[in-house]
Design a protein around this motif. Structure first.
Motif, PDB file in Angstrom:
ATOM      1  N   PRO B  40       0.816  -1.222   0.000  1.00  0.00           N
ATOM      2  CA  PRO B  40       0.000   0.000   0.000  1.00  0.00           C
ATOM      3  C   PRO B  40       0.849   1.271   0.000  1.00  0.00           C
ATOM      4  O   PRO B  40       0.528   2.223  -0.704  1.00  0.00           O
ATOM      5  N   GLU B  41       1.957   1.261   0.769  1.00  0.00           N
ATOM      6  CA  GLU B  41       2.790   2.468   0.845  1.00  0.00           C
ATOM      7  C   GLU B  41       3.401   2.795  -0.505  1.00  0.00           C
ATOM      8  O   GLU B  41       3.348   3.935  -0.976  1.00  0.00           O
ATOM      9  N   GLU B  42       3.995   1.758  -1.136  1.00  0.00           N
ATOM     10  CA  GLU B  42       4.595   1.972  -2.459  1.00  0.00           C
ATOM     11  C   GLU B  42       3.557   2.511  -3.438  1.00  0.00           C
ATOM     12  O   GLU B  42       3.822   3.440  -4.215  1.00  0.00           O
ATOM     13  N   THR B  43       2.400   1.894  -3.378  1.00  0.00           N
ATOM     14  CA  THR B  43       1.343   2.310  -4.300  1.00  0.00           C
ATOM     15  C   THR B  43       0.961   3.766  -4.048  1.00  0.00           C
ATOM     16  O   THR B  43       0.808   4.560  -4.979  1.00  0.00           O
ATOM     17  N   PHE B  44       0.832   4.090  -2.775  1.00  0.00           N
ATOM     18  CA  PHE B  44       0.446   5.450  -2.414  1.00  0.00           C
ATOM     19  C   PHE B  44       1.503   6.452  -2.897  1.00  0.00           C
ATOM     20  O   PHE B  44       1.185   7.485  -3.496  1.00  0.00           O
ATOM     21  N   LEU B  45       2.804   6.096  -2.665  1.00  0.00           N
ATOM     22  CA  LEU B  45       3.883   6.983  -3.112  1.00  0.00           C
ATOM     23  C   LEU B  45       3.846   7.144  -4.638  1.00  0.00           C
ATOM     24  O   LEU B  45       3.986   8.245  -5.160  1.00  0.00           O
ATOM     25  N   LEU B 216      -3.210   1.184 -17.041  1.00  0.00           N
ATOM     26  CA  LEU B 216      -3.034   0.071 -16.106  1.00  0.00           C
ATOM     27  C   LEU B 216      -2.341  -1.094 -16.832  1.00  0.00           C
ATOM     28  O   LEU B 216      -1.353  -1.656 -16.350  1.00  0.00           O
ATOM     29  N   ILE B 217      -2.857  -1.443 -18.012  1.00  0.00           N
ATOM     30  CA  ILE B 217      -2.301  -2.550 -18.785  1.00  0.00           C
ATOM     31  C   ILE B 217      -0.904  -2.213 -19.316  1.00  0.00           C
ATOM     32  O   ILE B 217       0.021  -3.029 -19.267  1.00  0.00           O
ATOM     33  N   GLN B 218      -0.736  -0.983 -19.781  1.00  0.00           N
ATOM     34  CA  GLN B 218       0.579  -0.577 -20.290  1.00  0.00           C
ATOM     35  C   GLN B 218       1.637  -0.690 -19.203  1.00  0.00           C
ATOM     36  O   GLN B 218       2.736  -1.197 -19.435  1.00  0.00           O
ATOM     37  N   ALA B 219       1.300  -0.238 -18.002  1.00  0.00           N
ATOM     38  CA  ALA B 219       2.255  -0.284 -16.892  1.00  0.00           C
ATOM     39  C   ALA B 219       2.626  -1.722 -16.587  1.00  0.00           C
ATOM     40  O   ALA B 219       3.766  -2.049 -16.264  1.00  0.00           O
ATOM     41  N   ARG B 220       1.650  -2.599 -16.757  1.00  0.00           N
ATOM     42  CA  ARG B 220       1.931  -4.009 -16.487  1.00  0.00           C
ATOM     43  C   ARG B 220       2.920  -4.559 -17.506  1.00  0.00           C
ATOM     44  O   ARG B 220       3.852  -5.281 -17.175  1.00  0.00           O
ATOM     45  N   TRP B 221       2.714  -4.208 -18.787  1.00  0.00           N
ATOM     46  CA  TRP B 221       3.658  -4.670 -19.822  1.00  0.00           C
ATOM     47  C   TRP B 221       5.083  -4.277 -19.480  1.00  0.00           C
ATOM     48  O   TRP B 221       6.027  -4.997 -19.737  1.00  0.00           O
ATOM     49  N   THR B 222       5.245  -3.078 -18.912  1.00  0.00           N
ATOM     50  CA  THR B 222       6.604  -2.615 -18.578  1.00  0.00           C
ATOM     51  C   THR B 222       7.024  -3.043 -17.180  1.00  0.00           C
ATOM     52  O   THR B 222       7.989  -2.525 -16.635  1.00  0.00           O
ATOM     53  N   ALA B 226       3.762  -1.125  -9.579  1.00  0.00           N
ATOM     54  CA  ALA B 226       3.302  -0.087  -8.657  1.00  0.00           C
ATOM     55  C   ALA B 226       2.388   0.896  -9.377  1.00  0.00           C
ATOM     56  O   ALA B 226       1.364   1.322  -8.837  1.00  0.00           O
ATOM     57  N   SER B 227       2.725   1.236 -10.615  1.00  0.00           N
ATOM     58  CA  SER B 227       1.864   2.155 -11.364  1.00  0.00           C
ATOM     59  C   SER B 227       0.530   1.506 -11.683  1.00  0.00           C
ATOM     60  O   SER B 227      -0.522   2.153 -11.626  1.00  0.00           O
ATOM     61  N   SER B 228       0.568   0.188 -12.022  1.00  0.00           N
ATOM     62  CA  SER B 228      -0.695  -0.519 -12.242  1.00  0.00           C
ATOM     63  C   SER B 228      -1.581  -0.404 -11.009  1.00  0.00           C
ATOM     64  O   SER B 228      -2.761  -0.073 -11.096  1.00  0.00           O
ATOM     65  N   PHE B 229      -0.968  -0.681  -9.868  1.00  0.00           N
ATOM     66  CA  PHE B 229      -1.736  -0.633  -8.634  1.00  0.00           C
ATOM     67  C   PHE B 229      -2.241   0.776  -8.362  1.00  0.00           C
ATOM     68  O   PHE B 229      -3.371   0.972  -7.899  1.00  0.00           O
ATOM     69  N   ALA B 230      -1.402   1.756  -8.654  1.00  0.00           N
ATOM     70  CA  ALA B 230      -1.833   3.137  -8.436  1.00  0.00           C
ATOM     71  C   ALA B 230      -3.046   3.446  -9.311  1.00  0.00           C
ATOM     72  O   ALA B 230      -3.971   4.149  -8.886  1.00  0.00           O
ATOM     73  N   CYS B 231      -3.041   2.899 -10.544  1.00  0.00           N
ATOM     74  CA  CYS B 231      -4.203   3.098 -11.418  1.00  0.00           C
ATOM     75  C   CYS B 231      -5.445   2.452 -10.828  1.00  0.00           C
ATOM     76  O   CYS B 231      -6.532   3.040 -10.824  1.00  0.00           O
TER      77      CYS B 231
END
Ligand SMILES: Nc1ncnc2c1ncn2[C@@H]1O[C@H](COP(=O)(O)OP(=O)(O)OP(=O)(O)O)[C@@H](O)[C@H]1O
Ligand SMILES: [Mg+2]
Lengths: 265, 265
Positions: B40-45, B216-222, B226-231
């Motif tokens: 959660p912290e990483e995602t929040f950051l 969300l999907i693009q971040a997953r490909w790369t 954390a960005s996926s989760f943030a989305c």
């Protein structure tokens, strides 16, 4: 004047046949009269009232109001339902204003009239700001009376209006109804289960038996104000009870608690 | 302790529990599978970084957010307007209801993503395919709910209004519509959730080039989980906001005043 001429009303059953509820009913209610309709559950009291209100049409026969056939509901034949049927999304005042607005009243005139009828029915301005869910049964029925009385109806059609209230409230509202009726001489048709209520309120009682086509009216020979405990009153009640147009198959009906003026189950 | 619990808003507790479970899952995945799982912290950051303007799939978060919202608003508006109008019309016109009322029931059974081939055949890949999917998926629950409410409007309310003098117009706008409002709002609430979920899914599949689902999907490909989760968090927060702030506020202004939840039973 309300006239029913050879009225027949039946409802279609699922199996394609139809069930007669009222048959060959003739009735004349004169202006200013207080008529009670008395009979066991399911005998067609509400059906009859709905015909006069214009909610439904007779299968055969005619229903006339001051000489013209009734074909729709109208404020001149106002209805008070058993459980008030207020608009839950409007405050008490706006419920009362509903019909007045449709008659073109607005602004200060409207507000004044609403206040007047709140007061006539013993409601405060605070009550006027409440929504119907916050009212007791008795208050709801006061509002429901106020909203139709404000329209100065020629006839008031009431379907067991006070039957779900406690005895005190019911008797208080009966007194107020009689007072208003005496002051305005509106024709009242009052449906009830209770012999006592019919004997106390009405000039004349229409006794509807459980089978269609057997109805008769009986006058109530009592002077007003009436005393529920007097000999004559008790005798009148007995006469009404014994006056049904057919031997009431349902001995149960004669002795049913409904007819003692008590609580409904 | 229980006193403390009672003072907190209901949602705070749920959020704390949810975050705890997430935290535990992250630890567990790292421990047993040896894979880093965004906490959660990483995602929040990461969410903060994104909010500060960090690039995500070629654009800033705001661009994605805005294009998702625009798509959603357009699709939902189409669904809401057609669903409400259809439901009201079919609730009033018996023939229309008989002919069509099963259609939304069928549509209800089709999962949002199952529309992808249909949408692409109809509109090709792109904006309009996404809008179609949103609109067609949200239409069904709205139509079903509004029709259900419109069919079940208490006839006594309509009769009461008629006997107070209401004509067709008043009957529709001042009785039928408010009486159906609870079902309209609950339909909109369900439709809102449906359309938001379908939007994100459609963006993931249809390849819209922008939008929260797309990024969300693009971040997953790369492998930028954390960005996926943030989305996901952003999607969730926005959906929550709509549900709570928009729909709840509408309900509070209307239904709650008419009959507070605590009294409905
Ligand atoms: N819309 C309807 N469709 C079919 N049957 C009906 C309908 N309305 C009334 N009935 C039937 O007509 C009969 C009389 O009903 P009604 O409601 O007039 O009785 P009631 O005397 O008012 O009874 P209660 O005292 O219980 O209110 C009943 O047998 C009822 O089943
Ligand atoms: Mg009845």
């Amino acid at each position: 004047m309300i006239v029913l001429e050879r009225v027949f009303k039946s409802f279609p059953l699922d199996d394609g046949r139809s069930e007669p509820v009222l048959s060959d009913l003739n009735l004349t209610v004169s202006e200013g009269e207080f008529l009670a309709i008395l009979g066991p559950s399911g005998c067609g009291k509400t059906t009859l009232l709905n015909l006069i209100a214009g909610f439904t049409a007779p299968t055969r026969g005619r229903v006339l109001f001051n000489g013209t056939e009734i074909d729709r509901p109208a404020p001149e034949r106002a209805v008070v339902f058993q459980d008030a049927v207020l608009f839950p999304w409007l405050t008490v005042s706006r419920n009362i204003a509903f019909g007045l607005k449709l008659q073109g009243l607005k602004g200060k005139n409207l507000d004044e009239k609403v206040s007047r009828y709140l007061a006539i029915m013993g409601l405060t301005e605070e009550d006027g700001a409440k929504y119907p869910h916050a009212l007791s049964g008795g208050m709801s029925q006061r509002v429901s009376l106020a909203r139709v009385l404000a329209l100065k109806p020629k006839a008031l059609l009431m379907d067991e209006p006070f039957s779900s209230l406690d005895v005190d409230t019911r008797e208080r509202l009966q007194e107020e109804l009689l007072r208003l009726w005496a002051a305005r001489r509106t024709t009242v048709i009052y449906v009830t289960h209770s012999v006592e209520e019919a004997a106390y309120l009405a000039d004349r009682v229409l006794l509807l038996g459980p089978s269609p086509g057997r109805a008769r009216t009986v006058p109530v020979p009592l002077k007003r104000p009436r005393n529920r405990r007097s000999e004559e009153f008790l005798a009148t009640k007995e006469a009404l009870r014994g006056g049904f147009p057919e031997p009431l198959c349902c001995a149960t009906f004669r002795h049913s608690p409904h007819l003692e003026g008590g609580f409904r189950p | 302790m229980t006193g403390l619990f009672r003072k907190m808003p209901k949602s705070t507790l749920s959020i704390v529990l949810l975050l705890t479970a997430w935290r535990l899952a992250a630890e567990g995945v790292l421990l047993f599978r040896g894979v880093p799982f965004p906490t959660p912290e990483e995602t929040f950051l990461r969410l903060l970084e994104l909010l500060a303007g960090k690039n995500l799939a070629g654009h800033s978060l705001y661009v994605h957010l805005f294009s998702s919202l625009r798509r959603w608003a357009t699709g939902f508006a189409v669904a809401a307007a057609s669903g409400v109008l259809y439901g009201l019309a079919a609730g009033r016109v018996r023939a229309l209801e008989r002919a069509t009322s099963e259609i939304p029931q069928f549509l209800l059974l089709i999962p949002g993503l199952a529309w992808v081939p249909v949408a692409i055949l109809l509109f090709g890949i792109g904006e309009r395919a996404t809008l179609f999917m949103i609109a067609v998926s949200a239409f069904a629950p709205i139509a079903v709910s509004v029709l259900g409410g419109a069919k079940n409007v208490d006839t006594r309310l309509l009769r009461a209004a008629q006997m107070l003098g209401a004509g067709e117009g008043t009957l529709f706008f001042h009785v039928f519509l408010p009486a159906t409002l609870p079902s309209i709002l609950s339909g909109l609430r369900i439709g809102l959730g449906t359309s938001w979920r379908v939007l994100v899914a459609a963006e993931m599949v249809v390849g819209s080039g922008t939008g929260l689902g797309y990024s969300l999907i693009q971040a997953r490909w790369t492998l930028d989980y954390a960005s996926s989760f943030a989305c996901i968090a952003a999607i969730c927060l926005i959906g929550f906001f709509f549900e709570r702030v928009l729909i709840r506020r509408l309900e509070r202004g209307t239904l709650d005043r008419w009959a507070p939840v605590s009294e409905k039973g």
